[in-house]
Enzyme design. Sequence first.
Site, PDB file in Angstrom:
ATOM      1  N   GLU A 245      -5.084   8.939   9.169  1.00 60.00           N
ATOM      2  CA  GLU A 245      -3.571   8.714   9.700  1.00 60.00           C
ATOM      3  C   GLU A 245      -3.315   9.432  10.781  1.00 60.00           C
ATOM      4  O   GLU A 245      -2.386   9.023  11.659  1.00 60.00           O
ATOM      5  CB  GLU A 245      -2.766   9.260   8.415  1.00 60.00           C
ATOM      6  CG  GLU A 245      -2.610   8.230   7.226  1.00 60.00           C
ATOM      7  CD  GLU A 245      -1.267   7.973   6.913  1.00 60.00           C
ATOM      8  OE1 GLU A 245      -0.233   8.804   7.011  1.00 60.00           O
ATOM      9  OE2 GLU A 245      -1.232   7.082   6.029  1.00 60.00           O
TER      10      GLU A 245
ATOM     11  N   CYS B 105      -4.117  -1.313  -2.142  1.00 57.85           N
ATOM     12  CA  CYS B 105      -4.154   0.006  -2.102  1.00 57.85           C
ATOM     13  C   CYS B 105      -5.087   0.280  -3.286  1.00 57.85           C
ATOM     14  O   CYS B 105      -4.925  -0.363  -4.465  1.00 57.85           O
ATOM     15  CB  CYS B 105      -2.872   0.681  -2.430  1.00 57.85           C
ATOM     16  SG  CYS B 105      -3.058   2.383  -2.803  1.00 57.85           S
TER      17      CYS B 105
ATOM     18  N   HIS C  81      -7.877   3.304   3.645  1.00 56.15           N
ATOM     19  CA  HIS C  81      -7.863   4.012   4.669  1.00 56.15           C
ATOM     20  C   HIS C  81      -9.022   4.265   5.542  1.00 56.15           C
ATOM     21  O   HIS C  81      -9.324   4.574   6.591  1.00 56.15           O
ATOM     22  CB  HIS C  81      -7.235   5.288   4.398  1.00 56.15           C
ATOM     23  CG  HIS C  81      -5.802   5.469   4.485  1.00 56.15           C
ATOM     24  ND1 HIS C  81      -4.805   5.092   3.390  1.00 56.15           N
ATOM     25  CD2 HIS C  81      -4.772   5.878   5.204  1.00 56.15           C
ATOM     26  CE1 HIS C  81      -3.402   5.188   3.634  1.00 56.15           C
ATOM     27  NE2 HIS C  81      -3.610   5.899   4.760  1.00 56.15           N
TER      28      HIS C  81
ATOM     29  N   ASP D 102       0.999  -1.134  -0.092  1.00 55.43           N
ATOM     30  CA  ASP D 102      -0.040  -0.025  -0.002  1.00 55.43           C
ATOM     31  C   ASP D 102       1.152   1.151   0.055  1.00 55.43           C
ATOM     32  O   ASP D 102       1.932   1.139   0.177  1.00 55.43           O
ATOM     33  CB  ASP D 102      -0.864  -0.106   1.279  1.00 55.43           C
ATOM     34  CG  ASP D 102      -1.661   1.133   1.493  1.00 55.43           C
ATOM     35  OD1 ASP D 102      -2.714   1.606   0.346  1.00 55.43           O
ATOM     36  OD2 ASP D 102      -1.565   2.031   2.510  1.00 55.43           O
ATOM     37  N   SER D 103       0.292   2.507  -0.106  1.00 59.37           N
ATOM     38  CA  SER D 103       1.064   3.503  -0.375  1.00 59.37           C
ATOM     39  C   SER D 103       1.522   3.884   1.062  1.00 59.37           C
ATOM     40  O   SER D 103       2.452   4.694   1.557  1.00 59.37           O
ATOM     41  CB  SER D 103       0.068   4.714  -0.493  1.00 59.37           C
ATOM     42  OG  SER D 103      -0.897   4.827   0.281  1.00 59.37           O
TER      43      SER D 103
ATOM     44  N   CYS E 109     -11.103   2.997  -0.706  1.00 60.07           N
ATOM     45  CA  CYS E 109      -9.865   3.285  -0.211  1.00 60.07           C
ATOM     46  C   CYS E 109      -9.532   2.528   1.202  1.00 60.07           C
ATOM     47  O   CYS E 109     -10.371   2.583   2.104  1.00 60.07           O
ATOM     48  CB  CYS E 109      -9.654   5.026   0.119  1.00 60.07           C
ATOM     49  SG  CYS E 109      -7.984   5.377   0.639  1.00 60.07           S
TER      50      CYS E 109
HETATM   51  N1  DGL Z   1      -4.849   3.743   0.791  1.00 59.17           N
HETATM   52  C1  DGL Z   1      -4.723   4.198  -0.583  1.00 59.17           C
HETATM   53  C2  DGL Z   1      -6.073   3.711  -1.327  1.00 59.17           C
HETATM   54  O1  DGL Z   1      -6.545   2.885  -1.030  1.00 59.17           O
HETATM   55  C3  DGL Z   1      -5.038   5.637  -0.447  1.00 59.17           C
HETATM   56  C4  DGL Z   1      -3.985   6.550   0.332  1.00 59.17           C
HETATM   57  C5  DGL Z   1      -3.198   7.445  -0.453  1.00 59.17           C
HETATM   58  O2  DGL Z   1      -3.729   8.424  -0.859  1.00 59.17           O
HETATM   59  O3  DGL Z   1      -2.002   7.074  -0.805  1.00 59.17           O
HETATM   60  O4  DGL Z   1      -6.087   4.433  -2.485  1.00 59.17           O
END
Ligand code: DGL
Length: 272
Positions: free
Chosen positions: A153, A74, A188, A11-12, A186
């Site tokens: 976050e 991600c 997050h 993931d990012s 997403c």
């Molecule tokens: N976790 C990333 C996603 O599912 C989003 C976070 C980011 O913008 O890096 O798209």
Amino acid sequence: MADNRPIGLFDSGVGGLTVLRAVRQLLPDEHLIYLGDTARVPYGNKGPETIERYSVTIARTLQERGCKAIVIACNTASAFGLRAVRAQISLPVVDVIGPVAQAVAALYPAGQVAVLGTRGTVASGAYVEALRAAAPHIRVTQQACPLFVPLAEEGWTDGPVTREVVRTYLAPLFAGSPPDALILGCTHYPLLLDAIRESLRADFGADLPIHESGPHTAATLRQLLDGSGLRNDGSSPAQVTYLATDHPASFQASGGRFLGEPIAVAEHVDVH
Ligand code: DGL
């Protein structure tokens, strides 16, 4: 014969840990390597070519570490990187968009579904494409929620600022006919699940089913491992290795919140 090679997830940053949690629940015997690209987070506001390049280099790093399968944990990387990763990496690859889209399309084939995601994921149209491929008559509305990632976050999962941001992002989805279900597009966003549910109820009088990708991705991964004879047998305790491209200490601190338990050790890794 059991295959005890690890599964690589990336993931990012820390968001994909919500997917790792679901994978661990469903596949407790599998060794996992999780790579968070914390040096380059966020992905959500970057261009397609950049995300594609990041995705391929990270998948290659996981392949070099002996992984037997890759999970793109991600949504933004799934939207922009899946095709290139599949083309350039000779391992089975599971993304986070296809599995949840197929499940939701089966539930509401002629309904209206709202997708919340990063700017990149929304602009890519990947959810619209995946949902319509499975259910041609489904109607899809999308909403980019760029402030959700920093809120999650920072651990701002509640409070007046978060409530107002959530309400503001949800409002356009209720300007016309209301959706039948919501997809958290997403990794997050599951941290904001309570705030989203509360706003739906309090601000819009809606009690919608909310779908997240983790459990569906884990189920698809299990099917893939079973179908290819890649499952481990649990003869040794499953290990999870955490890698971060920035300081491991900050990954551990915020990652623990996403995982729901402390991360004792994380290593630094370079992926360039
Ligand atoms: N976790 C990333 C996603 O599912 C989003 C976070 C980011 O913008 O890096 O798209």
